[in-house]
Design a protein around this motif. Sequence first.
Motif, mmCIF file in Angstrom:
data_model
loop_
_atom_site.group_PDB
_atom_site.id
_atom_site.type_symbol
_atom_site.label_atom_id
_atom_site.label_comp_id
_atom_site.label_asym_id
_atom_site.label_seq_id
_atom_site.Cartn_x
_atom_site.Cartn_y
_atom_site.Cartn_z
ATOM 1 N N VAL A 152 -9.794 -7.986 -21.254
ATOM 2 C CA VAL A 152 -8.950 -8.288 -22.404
ATOM 3 C C VAL A 152 -7.677 -9.034 -22.000
ATOM 4 N N MET A 153 -7.100 -8.630 -20.887
ATOM 5 C CA MET A 153 -5.829 -9.213 -20.439
ATOM 6 C C MET A 153 -6.053 -10.020 -19.156
ATOM 7 N N ARG A 154 -5.736 -11.279 -19.194
ATOM 8 C CA ARG A 154 -5.897 -12.134 -18.013
ATOM 9 C C ARG A 154 -5.020 -11.646 -16.870
ATOM 10 N N VAL A 155 -3.799 -11.227 -17.166
ATOM 11 C CA VAL A 155 -2.874 -10.781 -16.128
ATOM 12 C C VAL A 155 -3.374 -9.490 -15.466
ATOM 13 N N ALA A 156 -4.069 -8.656 -16.202
ATOM 14 C CA ALA A 156 -4.629 -7.434 -15.613
ATOM 15 C C ALA A 156 -5.702 -7.777 -14.594
ATOM 16 N N ALA A 157 -6.502 -8.770 -14.892
ATOM 17 C CA ALA A 157 -7.528 -9.201 -13.941
ATOM 18 C C ALA A 157 -6.896 -9.775 -12.678
ATOM 19 N N GLU A 158 -5.792 -10.494 -12.836
ATOM 20 C CA GLU A 158 -5.111 -11.073 -11.678
ATOM 21 C C GLU A 158 -4.408 -10.014 -10.835
ATOM 22 N N ASP A 159 -3.892 -8.968 -11.467
ATOM 23 C CA ASP A 159 -3.135 -7.933 -10.755
ATOM 24 C C ASP A 159 -4.006 -6.880 -10.089
ATOM 25 N N THR A 160 -5.251 -6.769 -10.482
ATOM 26 C CA THR A 160 -6.114 -5.697 -9.975
ATOM 27 C C THR A 160 -6.282 -5.752 -8.463
ATOM 28 N N ALA A 161 -6.526 -6.919 -7.916
ATOM 29 C CA ALA A 161 -6.746 -7.029 -6.470
ATOM 30 C C ALA A 161 -5.516 -6.575 -5.693
ATOM 31 N N GLY A 162 -4.339 -6.973 -6.121
ATOM 32 C CA GLY A 162 -3.108 -6.557 -5.449
ATOM 33 C C GLY A 162 -2.896 -5.053 -5.511
ATOM 34 N N ALA A 163 -3.205 -4.459 -6.655
ATOM 35 C CA ALA A 163 -3.043 -3.013 -6.803
ATOM 36 C C ALA A 163 -4.043 -2.251 -5.932
ATOM 37 N N VAL A 164 -5.265 -2.758 -5.839
ATOM 38 C CA VAL A 164 -6.274 -2.108 -4.999
ATOM 39 C C VAL A 164 -5.880 -2.197 -3.527
ATOM 40 N N VAL A 165 -5.416 -3.357 -3.085
ATOM 41 C CA VAL A 165 -4.985 -3.509 -1.690
ATOM 42 C C VAL A 165 -3.806 -2.574 -1.394
ATOM 43 N N ALA A 166 -2.868 -2.471 -2.324
ATOM 44 C CA ALA A 166 -1.728 -1.581 -2.133
ATOM 45 C C ALA A 166 -2.186 -0.120 -2.066
ATOM 46 N N GLY A 167 -3.142 0.259 -2.898
ATOM 47 C CA GLY A 167 -3.661 1.623 -2.855
ATOM 48 C C GLY A 167 -4.380 1.932 -1.559
ATOM 49 N N VAL A 168 -5.180 0.995 -1.085
ATOM 50 C CA VAL A 168 -5.880 1.184 0.190
ATOM 51 C C VAL A 168 -4.876 1.259 1.337
ATOM 52 N N SER A 169 -3.825 0.461 1.273
ATOM 53 C CA SER A 169 -2.794 0.498 2.305
ATOM 54 C C SER A 169 -2.064 1.838 2.304
ATOM 55 N N ALA A 170 -1.796 2.375 1.129
ATOM 56 C CA ALA A 170 -1.147 3.687 1.036
ATOM 57 C C ALA A 170 -2.060 4.780 1.591
ATOM 58 N N LEU A 171 -3.343 4.679 1.309
ATOM 59 C CA LEU A 171 -4.302 5.641 1.864
ATOM 60 C C LEU A 171 -4.347 5.530 3.389
ATOM 61 N N ALA A 172 -4.303 4.309 3.899
ATOM 62 C CA ALA A 172 -4.287 4.110 5.350
ATOM 63 C C ALA A 172 -3.042 4.738 5.968
ATOM 64 N N LEU A 173 -1.909 4.671 5.282
ATOM 65 C CA LEU A 173 -0.691 5.299 5.782
ATOM 66 C C LEU A 173 -0.840 6.816 5.844
ATOM 67 N N VAL A 174 -1.445 7.407 4.827
ATOM 68 C CA VAL A 174 -1.666 8.856 4.833
ATOM 69 C C VAL A 174 -2.565 9.248 6.004
ATOM 70 N N VAL A 175 -3.650 8.524 6.195
ATOM 71 C CA VAL A 175 -4.586 8.836 7.280
ATOM 72 C C VAL A 175 -3.911 8.675 8.636
ATOM 73 N N ALA A 176 -3.167 7.596 8.826
ATOM 74 C CA ALA A 176 -2.487 7.373 10.102
ATOM 75 C C ALA A 176 -1.438 8.452 10.362
ATOM 76 N N ALA A 177 -0.723 8.855 9.325
ATOM 77 C CA ALA A 177 0.294 9.891 9.487
ATOM 78 C C ALA A 177 -0.337 11.233 9.843
ATOM 79 N N LEU A 178 -1.422 11.575 9.195
ATOM 80 C CA LEU A 178 -2.104 12.834 9.531
ATOM 81 C C LEU A 178 -2.685 12.776 10.939
ATOM 82 N N TRP A 179 -3.161 11.607 11.345
ATOM 83 C CA TRP A 179 -3.677 11.447 12.710
ATOM 84 C C TRP A 179 -2.544 11.601 13.732
ATOM 85 N N LEU A 180 -1.395 10.999 13.464
ATOM 86 C CA LEU A 180 -0.238 11.141 14.365
ATOM 87 C C LEU A 180 0.181 12.593 14.458
ATOM 88 N N GLN A 181 0.215 13.275 13.346
ATOM 89 C CA GLN A 181 0.587 14.694 13.359
ATOM 90 C C GLN A 181 -0.410 15.496 14.178
#
Length: 158
Positions: A111-140
């Motif tokens: 429905v929204m063109r801007v939503a389609a454009e923003d989805t990839a950036g939001a997914v990459v940011a979410g995966v990056s945040a998950l990677a930070l959690v995993v790396a932090a738990l591994w360091l601990q």
Amino acid sequence: MGPTRKRDLLAGTALVAVVGYVVVAGLYRFFPPLTIWTGISLLAVAGVEAGWAFYVRSKIGAGEVGFGDGRLHPLAAARSVMVAKASAWVGALVLGWWLAVVVYLLPRRDVMRVAAEDTAGAVVAGVSALALVVAALWLQHCCKSPQDSPDDQDGVRE
């Protein structure tokens, strides 16, 4: 101080996701464009923490914790645990935010063109945040001394 519990991180992530969805639903039209580069900084921090975790693990595994040349100072290990705990929480809370954004954007892509454009950036940011959690738990995990028993989770011996 005990290890960071995964269920606490999950609860924080869920709480931020719910509150974040309400915020995104009301304020999305004011958001700047979300690009692939939006969350890459979290991925860089995760990479640094993972690298430090492997270094700490090699030093502690070799019994090189203490004073002297080529050894990991005990305060460096303690500070690493503090950084790991803080990073795990930051990553979990940011992951909750990006999950809220992604859940808001996915059904609106057609429905929204801007939503389609923003989805990839939001997914990459979410995966990056998950990677930070995993790396932090591994360091601990890597900062545990070899003589820590698995049942000695809270630092109190029975």
